[in-house]
Design a protein around this motif. Structure first.
Motif, PDB file in Angstrom:
ATOM      1  N   VAL A 158      -1.720  -1.808  -0.924  1.00  0.00           N
ATOM      2  CA  VAL A 158      -1.664  -3.270  -0.917  1.00  0.00           C
ATOM      3  C   VAL A 158      -0.327  -3.688  -1.521  1.00  0.00           C
ATOM      4  O   VAL A 158       0.018  -3.282  -2.639  1.00  0.00           O
ATOM      5  N   VAL A 160       1.825  -6.872  -2.685  1.00  0.00           N
ATOM      6  CA  VAL A 160       1.756  -8.299  -2.998  1.00  0.00           C
ATOM      7  C   VAL A 160       3.190  -8.832  -2.982  1.00  0.00           C
ATOM      8  O   VAL A 160       4.011  -8.440  -3.813  1.00  0.00           O
ATOM      9  N   ARG A 162       5.951 -10.732   0.295  1.00  0.00           N
ATOM     10  CA  ARG A 162       6.320 -10.465   1.691  1.00  0.00           C
ATOM     11  C   ARG A 162       7.768 -10.855   1.988  1.00  0.00           C
ATOM     12  O   ARG A 162       8.087 -11.327   3.074  1.00  0.00           O
ATOM     13  N   THR A 182      -2.129  -3.515   3.535  1.00  0.00           N
ATOM     14  CA  THR A 182      -2.437  -4.949   3.478  1.00  0.00           C
ATOM     15  C   THR A 182      -1.278  -5.649   2.779  1.00  0.00           C
ATOM     16  O   THR A 182      -0.777  -5.140   1.770  1.00  0.00           O
ATOM     17  N   CYS A 184      -0.199  -9.113   0.876  1.00  0.00           N
ATOM     18  CA  CYS A 184      -0.688 -10.360   0.268  1.00  0.00           C
ATOM     19  C   CYS A 184       0.498 -11.248  -0.107  1.00  0.00           C
ATOM     20  O   CYS A 184       1.622 -10.774  -0.257  1.00  0.00           O
ATOM     21  N   HIS A 185       0.237 -12.531  -0.295  1.00  0.00           N
ATOM     22  CA  HIS A 185       1.304 -13.498  -0.560  1.00  0.00           C
ATOM     23  C   HIS A 185       0.715 -14.714  -1.253  1.00  0.00           C
ATOM     24  O   HIS A 185      -0.466 -14.702  -1.639  1.00  0.00           O
ATOM     25  N   THR A 188      -2.623 -16.026   0.012  1.00  0.00           N
ATOM     26  CA  THR A 188      -3.770 -15.117   0.063  1.00  0.00           C
ATOM     27  C   THR A 188      -4.898 -15.683  -0.790  1.00  0.00           C
ATOM     28  O   THR A 188      -4.664 -16.078  -1.938  1.00  0.00           O
ATOM     29  N   LEU A 191      -6.999 -12.922  -4.325  1.00  0.00           N
ATOM     30  CA  LEU A 191      -6.067 -11.782  -4.374  1.00  0.00           C
ATOM     31  C   LEU A 191      -6.758 -10.512  -4.890  1.00  0.00           C
ATOM     32  O   LEU A 191      -6.564  -9.415  -4.353  1.00  0.00           O
ATOM     33  N   HIS A 194      -8.479  -8.034  -2.614  1.00  0.00           N
ATOM     34  CA  HIS A 194      -7.611  -7.093  -1.895  1.00  0.00           C
ATOM     35  C   HIS A 194      -7.070  -6.015  -2.834  1.00  0.00           C
ATOM     36  O   HIS A 194      -7.088  -4.838  -2.518  1.00  0.00           O
ATOM     37  N   THR A 195      -6.561  -6.460  -3.994  1.00  0.00           N
ATOM     38  CA  THR A 195      -5.885  -5.490  -4.880  1.00  0.00           C
ATOM     39  C   THR A 195      -6.868  -4.429  -5.388  1.00  0.00           C
ATOM     40  O   THR A 195      -6.487  -3.278  -5.596  1.00  0.00           O
TER      41      THR A 195
END
Ligand code: NAP
Length: 284
Positions: A158, A160, A162, A182, A184-185, A188, A191, A194-195
């Motif tokens: 992942v 974080v 972009r 993945t 993320c930004h 997202t 967060l 995802h992390t």
């Protein structure tokens, strides 16, 4: 603290030692830097890059222009550097003043001299799953993962952040190495959801504390790219107690920062090898 700290300072020193020998073999490697304006952080980066270049035997050529420089004048300088036989790599420090279209300047750089990897040709190569000159920070991160033998293929990564300089190219490199990636930004949602899935978690945001220990999977590898200068020193994006959860963690400072500089010097040498015909450059 349980995590092994990934020592970017030591690895970068070793890589610089290896580069020194290559530079002696090549006879000359020239790196031109262009700084427009007097942004203090950019001044620091340029100084660090020059010092590191000179230490390994790269001839660093410093170009400074006032913040009021018109775009055409900067493009003209880049075109001169493209033609200059003494110059193997060109680095235009960003951010550029607002009257200058950054994309046009990057497009003006000869892709063979594009040591920052920001020309659309370099970025396109990476998108296509190939590599010519790749931005230095993502390249430095990949070296660190390799050095510590972090498995990548089949792992969940992942990223974080972009940006074209860090998050996006790093996500592509991890994808090339067969991670499931993945990105993320700032938009997202949730967060942490995802992390928490990440075997390899990269924070490239620039917000101290954006990654806390409850957002990290047990025994994950955490790469902290963030650099924020505060009154109490340089801060990464990752809270200190992540070291209790992660298996591997890059410190700030001393993790990704020195690796970025070493990878940039490596790009200078790679550009010189392209230009001397020692490495095939793909036809444009
Ligand atoms: P950038 O262009 O500002 O990009 C930051 C990224 O973080 C953006 O994609 C942004 O999302 C995302 N973001 C912002 N707030 C967020 C949030 N709350 N949650 C999730 N994502 C968020 O910066 P950069 O050039 O990529 O650099 C990132 C950091 O790395 C900075 O601290 C920089 O100083 C540092 N850096 C370090 C090195 C090194 O050698 N260690 C080298 C380069 C950069 P959006 O796209 O939606 O705006």
């Amino acid at each position: 603290m349980n995590a092994t700290l990934m020592d970017g300072t030591a690895l970068a020193a070793r890589l610089r030692g290896e580069l020194k020998n290559e530079i002696v073999e090549l006879g000359h490697v020239g790196l031109a830097t262009v700084l427009v304006g007097d942004d203090p952080a950019s001044e620091i980066y340029i100084r660090l890059k020059h010092k590191a270049a000179e230490e390994v035997g790269i001839a660093a050529i410093d170009h400074r222009l006032p913040s009021t420089t018109p775009e055409d004048q900067l493009v003209e300088l880049v075109e001169q550097l493209n033609e200059d036989e003494e110059v193997d790599g060109i680095l235009v420090q960003t951010p550029l003043p607002e009257q200058i279209d950054e994309a046009r300047v990057m497009r003006a750089i000869d892709p063979m001299k594009d040591v920052d990897g920001l020309h659309p040709f370099s970025a396109g190569q990476l998108y296509l799953g190939r590599q010519t000159l790749v931005p230095a920070t993502p390249l430095g991160v990949m070296h660190l993962l390799d050095e510590y033998r972090i498995p990548i293929a089949g792992q969940r990564a992942v990223v974080v952040g972009r940006s074209p300089l860090v998050g996006k190219p790093l996500a592509l490199l991890l994808l090339q190495a067969n991670a499931t990636v993945t990105i993320c930004h700032s938009r997202t949602e949730d967060l942490a959801r995802h992390t928490l899935d990440a075997d390899i978690l990269v924070a490239a945001v620039g917000l101290p504390g954006v990654i806390t220990s409850d957002m990290v999977k047990q025994r994950a590898t955490v790469v902290d790219v963030g650099i924020t200068r505060t009154d109490s020193g340089v801060m990464g994006d990752v809270e200190a107690d992540v070291a209790d959860v992660a298996a591997f963690l890059t410190p700030v400072p001393g993790g990704v920062g020195p690796m970025t500089i070493a990878a940039l010097l490596g790009n200078g040498v790679r550009a010189a090898r392209y230009r001397r015909g020692k490495l095939a450059f793909p036809r444009i």
